[in-house]
Design a protein around this motif. Sequence first.
Motif, mmCIF file in Angstrom:
data_model
loop_
_atom_site.group_PDB
_atom_site.id
_atom_site.type_symbol
_atom_site.label_atom_id
_atom_site.label_comp_id
_atom_site.label_asym_id
_atom_site.label_seq_id
_atom_site.Cartn_x
_atom_site.Cartn_y
_atom_site.Cartn_z
ATOM 1 N N MET A 1 0.956 -1.020 0.057
ATOM 2 C CA MET A 1 -0.016 0.079 -0.051
ATOM 3 C C MET A 1 0.614 1.293 -0.123
ATOM 4 O O MET A 1 1.807 1.321 1.008
ATOM 5 C CB MET A 1 -0.872 0.050 1.172
ATOM 6 N N VAL B 1 2.121 4.723 0.609
ATOM 7 C CA VAL B 1 1.424 5.991 1.711
ATOM 8 C C VAL B 1 2.408 7.006 1.779
ATOM 9 O O VAL B 1 3.655 6.855 1.546
ATOM 10 C CB VAL B 1 1.384 5.395 3.076
ATOM 11 N N ASN C 1 3.434 0.046 14.501
ATOM 12 C CA ASN C 1 2.007 0.291 14.986
ATOM 13 C C ASN C 1 2.144 0.929 16.331
ATOM 14 O O ASN C 1 2.914 0.229 17.094
ATOM 15 C CB ASN C 1 1.217 -0.778 15.033
ATOM 16 N N ASP D 1 -4.571 1.096 17.619
ATOM 17 C CA ASP D 1 -5.584 0.889 16.409
ATOM 18 C C ASP D 1 -5.789 2.097 15.736
ATOM 19 O O ASP D 1 -6.190 1.865 14.302
ATOM 20 C CB ASP D 1 -6.869 0.486 16.923
ATOM 21 N N ASN D 2 -5.269 3.387 15.864
ATOM 22 C CA ASN D 2 -5.661 4.435 15.247
ATOM 23 C C ASN D 2 -4.232 5.110 14.746
ATOM 24 O O ASN D 2 -4.683 6.038 13.522
ATOM 25 C CB ASN D 2 -6.397 5.550 16.098
ATOM 26 N N PRO E 1 -1.789 9.398 11.767
ATOM 27 C CA PRO E 1 -3.105 8.754 11.890
ATOM 28 C C PRO E 1 -3.319 7.596 10.667
ATOM 29 O O PRO E 1 -2.921 7.837 9.446
ATOM 30 C CB PRO E 1 -4.203 9.637 11.494
ATOM 31 N N LYS E 2 -3.706 6.374 10.794
ATOM 32 C CA LYS E 2 -4.005 5.435 9.861
ATOM 33 C C LYS E 2 -5.136 5.739 9.342
ATOM 34 O O LYS E 2 -6.088 6.542 9.465
ATOM 35 C CB LYS E 2 -4.252 4.101 10.701
ATOM 36 N N GLY E 3 -4.991 5.266 8.024
ATOM 37 C CA GLY E 3 -6.178 5.862 6.922
ATOM 38 C C GLY E 3 -5.619 6.791 6.183
ATOM 39 O O GLY E 3 -6.071 7.214 4.831
ATOM 40 N N ALA E 4 -5.401 8.063 6.956
ATOM 41 C CA ALA E 4 -4.984 9.444 6.230
ATOM 42 C C ALA E 4 -3.352 9.370 5.803
ATOM 43 O O ALA E 4 -3.132 9.700 4.598
ATOM 44 C CB ALA E 4 -5.125 10.491 6.946
ATOM 45 N N TYR E 5 -2.680 8.616 6.702
ATOM 46 C CA TYR E 5 -1.069 8.531 6.627
ATOM 47 C C TYR E 5 -0.466 10.007 6.151
ATOM 48 O O TYR E 5 0.300 10.070 5.207
ATOM 49 C CB TYR E 5 -0.922 7.476 5.415
ATOM 50 N N PHE F 1 -11.844 14.440 11.723
ATOM 51 C CA PHE F 1 -10.638 14.124 11.361
ATOM 52 C C PHE F 1 -9.743 15.470 11.615
ATOM 53 O O PHE F 1 -8.445 15.075 12.268
ATOM 54 C CB PHE F 1 -10.480 13.817 9.938
#
Length: 111
Positions: free
Chosen positions: A30, A32, A42, A45-46, A66-70, A96
């Motif tokens: 992935m 990023v 890690n 979780d967030n 932040p995970k998801g936004a990276y 966010f």
Amino acid sequence: MADIADGAAKPGLSTPIDWPTKPYLGVKAMMVPLSASMRVDNLNDNLLLALRRDDATGDMQPVSIPKGAYLRLSDFVNEYDFADYQYPPTDKFRDFHKFGRTIEGYPELAR
């Protein structure tokens, strides 16, 4: 581990891949935007915890991402930072923005 073992048997880790028709054979990756990051792990979780080099000084700095936004909001100038910015009623990024600014140490900028 199963994904790594399975991917190691496919082209891409030890043999050339068919670029550009099949660039992602092997272990799934992935992309990023974590420039200048030397280590990433890690945190929870967030969040990810990254050790990255500061572009201006060359110093190493630990940062949460932040995970998801990276990405870190403080790395960019954006419309949310303008004093006269007003969130539209349906702005899906407001929560966010508050989360990101708070974890980066700038809770006063999260309006």
